[in-house]
Scaffold this motif. Sequence first.
Motif, short mmCIF file in Angstrom:
data_model
loop_
_atom_site.label_atom_id
_atom_site.label_comp_id
_atom_site.label_asym_id
_atom_site.label_seq_id
_atom_site.Cartn_x
_atom_site.Cartn_y
_atom_site.Cartn_z
N GLU A 1 -54.82 -48.20 40.24
CA GLU A 1 -54.17 -47.80 38.97
C GLU A 1 -53.91 -46.30 39.01
OE1 GLU A 1 -54.80 -48.17 34.13
OE2 GLU A 1 -56.57 -48.05 35.42
N ILE A 2 -52.75 -45.90 38.49
CA ILE A 2 -52.40 -44.49 38.35
C ILE A 2 -52.00 -44.23 36.91
CG2 ILE A 2 -50.89 -42.60 39.10
CD1 ILE A 2 -50.48 -44.12 41.72
N ILE A 3 -52.60 -43.23 36.29
CA ILE A 3 -52.24 -42.79 34.95
C ILE A 3 -51.57 -41.43 35.08
CG2 ILE A 3 -53.03 -42.24 32.61
CD1 ILE A 3 -53.50 -45.15 33.39
N GLY A 4 -50.32 -41.34 34.65
CA GLY A 4 -49.60 -40.07 34.63
C GLY A 4 -49.53 -39.56 33.20
N VAL A 5 -50.01 -38.35 32.96
CA VAL A 5 -50.06 -37.76 31.61
C VAL A 5 -49.19 -36.52 31.57
CG1 VAL A 5 -51.54 -36.68 29.87
CG2 VAL A 5 -52.38 -38.64 31.17
N ASP A 6 -48.37 -36.43 30.54
CA ASP A 6 -47.58 -35.22 30.31
C ASP A 6 -47.47 -34.98 28.81
OD1 ASP A 6 -45.68 -33.38 32.18
OD2 ASP A 6 -44.85 -33.52 30.15
N VAL A 7 -47.38 -33.72 28.43
CA VAL A 7 -47.37 -33.37 27.01
C VAL A 7 -46.02 -33.67 26.35
CG1 VAL A 7 -46.62 -30.96 27.31
CG2 VAL A 7 -48.13 -31.57 25.38
N ASP A 8 -44.96 -33.78 27.15
CA ASP A 8 -43.61 -33.91 26.60
C ASP A 8 -43.18 -35.38 26.55
OD1 ASP A 8 -41.01 -32.60 25.77
OD2 ASP A 8 -40.32 -33.72 27.53
N GLN A 9 -42.88 -35.87 25.35
CA GLN A 9 -42.55 -37.28 25.18
C GLN A 9 -41.26 -37.67 25.89
OE1 GLN A 9 -44.27 -39.75 23.97
NE2 GLN A 9 -42.68 -41.29 24.14
N GLU A 10 -40.23 -36.82 25.86
CA GLU A 10 -38.98 -37.15 26.53
C GLU A 10 -39.17 -37.27 28.03
OE1 GLU A 10 -35.56 -34.87 25.61
OE2 GLU A 10 -35.36 -35.71 23.60
N ALA A 58 -53.38 -31.86 27.91
CA ALA A 58 -54.48 -31.60 28.85
C ALA A 58 -55.63 -30.86 28.19
CB ALA A 58 -53.96 -30.81 30.04
N LEU A 59 -55.39 -30.17 27.07
CA LEU A 59 -56.43 -29.43 26.37
C LEU A 59 -57.04 -30.22 25.20
CD1 LEU A 59 -55.03 -25.78 26.25
CD2 LEU A 59 -56.56 -26.83 27.92
N ASP A 60 -56.66 -31.46 25.05
CA ASP A 60 -57.23 -32.30 24.00
C ASP A 60 -58.69 -32.60 24.36
OD1 ASP A 60 -57.99 -34.21 22.18
OD2 ASP A 60 -56.40 -35.64 22.68
N PRO A 61 -59.67 -32.13 23.56
CA PRO A 61 -61.08 -32.36 23.90
C PRO A 61 -61.45 -33.84 23.88
CG PRO A 61 -60.88 -31.40 21.71
CD PRO A 61 -59.51 -31.34 22.32
N GLU A 62 -60.62 -34.68 23.25
CA GLU A 62 -60.90 -36.11 23.21
C GLU A 62 -60.22 -36.87 24.35
OE1 GLU A 62 -59.91 -37.62 19.38
OE2 GLU A 62 -61.25 -36.26 18.30
N LEU A 63 -59.50 -36.16 25.21
CA LEU A 63 -58.78 -36.83 26.30
C LEU A 63 -59.71 -37.65 27.20
CD1 LEU A 63 -55.79 -36.99 27.22
CD2 LEU A 63 -56.33 -35.21 28.90
N PRO A 64 -60.90 -37.13 27.58
CA PRO A 64 -61.78 -37.95 28.42
C PRO A 64 -62.16 -39.28 27.78
CG PRO A 64 -62.46 -35.66 28.50
CD PRO A 64 -61.42 -35.76 27.43
N GLU A 65 -62.40 -39.28 26.46
CA GLU A 65 -62.74 -40.53 25.78
C GLU A 65 -61.53 -41.47 25.75
OE1 GLU A 65 -63.77 -37.54 24.66
OE2 GLU A 65 -65.89 -37.89 25.07
N LYS A 66 -60.35 -40.90 25.65
CA LYS A 66 -59.14 -41.72 25.57
C LYS A 66 -58.79 -42.34 26.92
CE LYS A 66 -57.06 -38.88 21.91
NZ LYS A 66 -55.99 -37.88 21.57
N PHE A 123 -59.66 -26.81 30.02
CA PHE A 123 -58.89 -27.67 30.92
C PHE A 123 -59.77 -28.20 32.05
CE2 PHE A 123 -56.16 -27.89 34.78
CZ PHE A 123 -55.34 -28.94 34.40
N MET A 124 -60.51 -27.30 32.69
CA MET A 124 -61.38 -27.70 33.79
C MET A 124 -62.52 -28.61 33.30
SD MET A 124 -60.21 -26.67 36.66
CE MET A 124 -61.68 -27.12 37.60
N ASN A 125 -63.02 -28.33 32.11
CA ASN A 125 -64.09 -29.16 31.56
C ASN A 125 -63.60 -30.59 31.33
OD1 ASN A 125 -66.86 -29.36 30.50
ND2 ASN A 125 -65.86 -29.73 28.53
N ASN A 126 -62.38 -30.74 30.83
CA ASN A 126 -61.81 -32.07 30.65
C ASN A 126 -61.69 -32.80 31.98
OD1 ASN A 126 -61.61 -32.00 27.89
ND2 ASN A 126 -59.40 -31.67 27.81
#
Length: 206
Positions: free
Chosen positions: A66-75, A96-104, A126-129
Amino acid sequence: MVIRLEWTGERIIPKLMKPMNGMLLEHIARYYFAIPYIKGRVLDIACGTGYGCHMVAKDRKREVHEIIGVDVDQETILYANREYNHQKVTYIQGDALDPELPEKLGLFDTILSFETIEHVQDDQLFMNNLYRMLKPGGRLILSSPFGRGRGMPTSEPFHVHQLTPKEFEELFTRFSSMEMYYQRGVTFEKPRDDVRYFIGVAVCTK
């Protein structure tokens, strides 16, 4: 819905660029460099238009599930879904700076982060996430251009700052192991005293 992206000099859109464009070749080279390390569940943070996720899915089809690609821009995410769709790839809008990203997103065996950290205000968050999302024994491959240092201005309009080589290496102190490489064009090498390098690539194991 018709999505038309324009190449701005930072957003890499291979289908709108000349095949021998130097920036395009450098970006593609980073994915080829990382491919031997990639396995399991994979995160590409700031995946952009998705060409890298698609490359990895095709080249490591036996090693990756599985690969998850994440980007901040919806378009950009919509464009990636249209142009670089693959059965093993899911594109998600996220910060990438969302502190809840790891839970998501959960945990990953491999995390890729190419030319991203210079764009974020808080590189420590960022590195902590990334660290929280990496499984024990998992691998992070992260690249960044070098510059004047944290908090210092840069000539690149889209960069918050560019770390010095020393600051870059200090990002990885809590990892169990780290190998540093330096990129020149499409080549990667260990440091040499007679060469000035502009891009660092760290391969880290948690």
